[in-house]
Design a protein around this motif. Structure first.
Motif, PDB file in Angstrom:
ATOM      1  N   VAL A  49       8.970  26.442  40.791  1.00  0.00           N
ATOM      2  CA  VAL A  49       9.543  27.594  40.101  1.00  0.00           C
ATOM      3  C   VAL A  49       8.422  28.557  39.716  1.00  0.00           C
ATOM      4  CG1 VAL A  49      10.741  28.394  38.030  1.00  0.00           C
ATOM      5  CG2 VAL A  49      11.522  26.324  39.195  1.00  0.00           C
ATOM      6  N   LEU A  50       8.647  29.835  40.002  1.00  0.00           N
ATOM      7  CA  LEU A  50       7.723  30.884  39.585  1.00  0.00           C
ATOM      8  C   LEU A  50       8.510  31.901  38.769  1.00  0.00           C
ATOM      9  CD1 LEU A  50       4.949  32.289  39.723  1.00  0.00           C
ATOM     10  CD2 LEU A  50       5.697  33.366  41.855  1.00  0.00           C
ATOM     11  N   GLY A  51       8.375  31.812  37.451  1.00  0.00           N
ATOM     12  CA  GLY A  51       9.123  32.713  36.582  1.00  0.00           C
ATOM     13  C   GLY A  51       9.659  31.990  35.363  1.00  0.00           C
ATOM     14  N   GLY A  52      10.026  32.751  34.349  1.00  0.00           N
ATOM     15  CA  GLY A  52      10.573  32.160  33.139  1.00  0.00           C
ATOM     16  C   GLY A  52       9.584  31.276  32.414  1.00  0.00           C
ATOM     17  N   GLY A  53       8.296  31.565  32.530  1.00  0.00           N
ATOM     18  CA  GLY A  53       7.276  30.769  31.861  1.00  0.00           C
ATOM     19  C   GLY A  53       6.753  29.605  32.683  1.00  0.00           C
ATOM     20  N   THR A  54       7.248  29.421  33.903  1.00  0.00           N
ATOM     21  CA  THR A  54       6.811  28.331  34.788  1.00  0.00           C
ATOM     22  C   THR A  54       6.082  28.909  35.991  1.00  0.00           C
ATOM     23  OG1 THR A  54       8.713  26.986  34.130  1.00  0.00           O
ATOM     24  CG2 THR A  54       7.540  26.323  36.114  1.00  0.00           C
ATOM     25  N   HIS A  55       4.992  28.249  36.374  1.00  0.00           N
ATOM     26  CA  HIS A  55       4.182  28.740  37.497  1.00  0.00           C
ATOM     27  C   HIS A  55       3.834  27.542  38.391  1.00  0.00           C
ATOM     28  CE1 HIS A  55       1.383  32.181  38.761  1.00  0.00           C
ATOM     29  NE2 HIS A  55       1.276  31.258  39.692  1.00  0.00           N
ATOM     30  N   GLU A  56       4.774  27.150  39.225  1.00  0.00           N
ATOM     31  CA  GLU A  56       4.597  26.007  40.117  1.00  0.00           C
ATOM     32  C   GLU A  56       4.926  26.427  41.542  1.00  0.00           C
ATOM     33  OE1 GLU A  56       5.983  22.496  36.969  1.00  0.00           O
ATOM     34  OE2 GLU A  56       7.326  23.137  38.603  1.00  0.00           O
ATOM     35  N   ILE A  57       3.924  26.549  42.380  1.00  0.00           N
ATOM     36  CA  ILE A  57       4.122  26.931  43.775  1.00  0.00           C
ATOM     37  C   ILE A  57       4.231  25.662  44.609  1.00  0.00           C
ATOM     38  CG2 ILE A  57       3.222  28.243  45.722  1.00  0.00           C
ATOM     39  CD1 ILE A  57       4.018  29.903  43.264  1.00  0.00           C
ATOM     40  N   ARG A  58       5.371  25.467  45.268  1.00  0.00           N
ATOM     41  CA  ARG A  58       5.641  24.287  46.071  1.00  0.00           C
ATOM     42  C   ARG A  58       6.103  24.718  47.473  1.00  0.00           C
ATOM     43  NH1 ARG A  58       2.643  21.621  42.835  1.00  0.00           N
ATOM     44  NH2 ARG A  58       3.562  20.942  40.847  1.00  0.00           N
TER      45      ARG A  58
END
Length: 349
Positions: A38-47
């Motif tokens: 998830v990228l957005g809403g305070g989350t930055h996880e590129i998968r």
């Protein structure tokens, strides 16, 4: 996967995680890694599969635009906006897919999706009627009119007369975007134009909140007391008024995410059977189990009308058709607004 709102981003994350599982082989070939990020809403996880919002995609496209081979844009009618166009322009993905139930835009900017190579041509489409029955609920639309009270009629005619007189003397073509923009431009420097705009807004408010609409709403809610009903309004104030009058939960843009999630969950389980809302539930959000919609007010947008219809078309175990009621104040601007927003949406119904 790019979605317009955080709510839809979360929805897509859950759907994709359910489809692909928690883990995928690591891109380096060594071990596994989380499948969906998830990228957005305070989350930055590129998968390998990453879900984001249009705003976050625009912000980070220069950093991550070279890492994905497939770009999927949900509610793609948002993509022609000047800033969002940069997302596909700066992405190297050779494969691209756009999803929407409301492709055409009033400003014809949807043509940019094909003509400028942002996504490509429409490759598949289905009419609502072709999906009804197997993939969507069977449905019917019912249009109801109510009279203004004597006081409302008097005030409406006075305000509408002021507005119409100004428009007629300046020959604006208000059904075209450029004509309405010209009218608004006049209101910025012409005192009579400002008064005409205020008169228009007052007349619209009188029609939107007509007292007899609430009487009709009361009748419909009693008729559908065993159904799951969403009441649609054009603004927050009217939604809150309905919420207080009928003692039903209300969701607007001001409703916090946790509260909205809780209300929708209680609606899904049947603890709540009625929701009042302004426009926040119009687009994309999966509203569970709703089979009755009541439109008390809205814009002339065909997109908004189609989106509201879509909120009640989720297939359920019930065999009775979904129903969308539209209640308008007769002999007001709502007659024209209603006609325009329904054009092309109900073909075949």
């Amino acid at each position: 996967m790019v979605a317009p709102t955080i709510d839809l981003m979360i929805q897509w994350h859950a759907t994709l995680t359910n489809a692909f599982g928690d883990q995928l082989p690591h891109r380096s070939g060594d071990g596994t890694e989380q499948a969906v990020g998830v990228l957005g809403g305070g989350t930055h996880e590129i998968r390998p599969i990453t879900v984001t919002t249009y705003d976050s995609a625009y912000r980070y496209i220069d950093e991550y635009g070279d890492q994905f081979g497939l770009l999927i844009a949900d509610e793609i009618h948002h993509l022609p906006a000047p800033t969002y166009r940069q997302i596909p322009k700066m992405a190297i993905a050779p494969y691209r897919l756009g999803l929407t139930a409301t492709y055409e835009r009033a400003d014809d900017a949807h043509e940019l999706l094909e003509n400028t190579g942002l996504i490509g041509p429409v490759v598949y489409e289905e009419e609502v009627d072709e999906l009804a029955g197997e993939y969507l609920s069977e449905y019917e639309t019912i249009h109801m009119q109510v009279e203004l009270t004597d006081d409302e009629r008097s005030q409406y005619d006075e305000e509408y007369g002021i507005y119409r007189e100004y428009v007629d003397t300046h020959d604006f073509d208000l059904w075209k975007a450029e004509g309405y923009q010209e009218f608004l431009a006049h209101t910025s420097y012409d005192s009579d134009g400002r008064r005409a705009l205020i008169a228009k807004q007052r007349a619209e408010e009188l029609a939107r909140t007509a007292a007899k609409k609430l009487d009709t709403l009361d009748t419909l809610l009693k008729r559908h007391h065993d159904d799951r009903t969403i009441i649609f309004t054009a603004n927050n104030d009217f939604a809150y008024e309905i919420s207080q009058e009928f003692i039903v939960p209300c969701i607007t843009h001001q409703t916090k995410t946790d509260e909205r999630t809780e209300i929708l969950e209680r609606f899904r389980t049947g603890e709540y059977s009625i929701l009042a809302t302004s426009q926040v539930l119009d687009e994309g959000i999966d509203v569970p189990a709703a089979n009755v919609g009541i439109i008390l007010s809205g814009s002339a947008s065909k997109r908004q009308y189609a989106q509201r219809l879509g909120r009640i078309l989720r297939p359920t175990d019930e065999r009775q058709p979904a129903r969308l009621y539209e209640i308008i104040a007769t002999d007001t601007m709502e007659n024209y607004v209603s006609q325009r927003r329904r054009e092309g949406v109900e073909a075949g119904t």
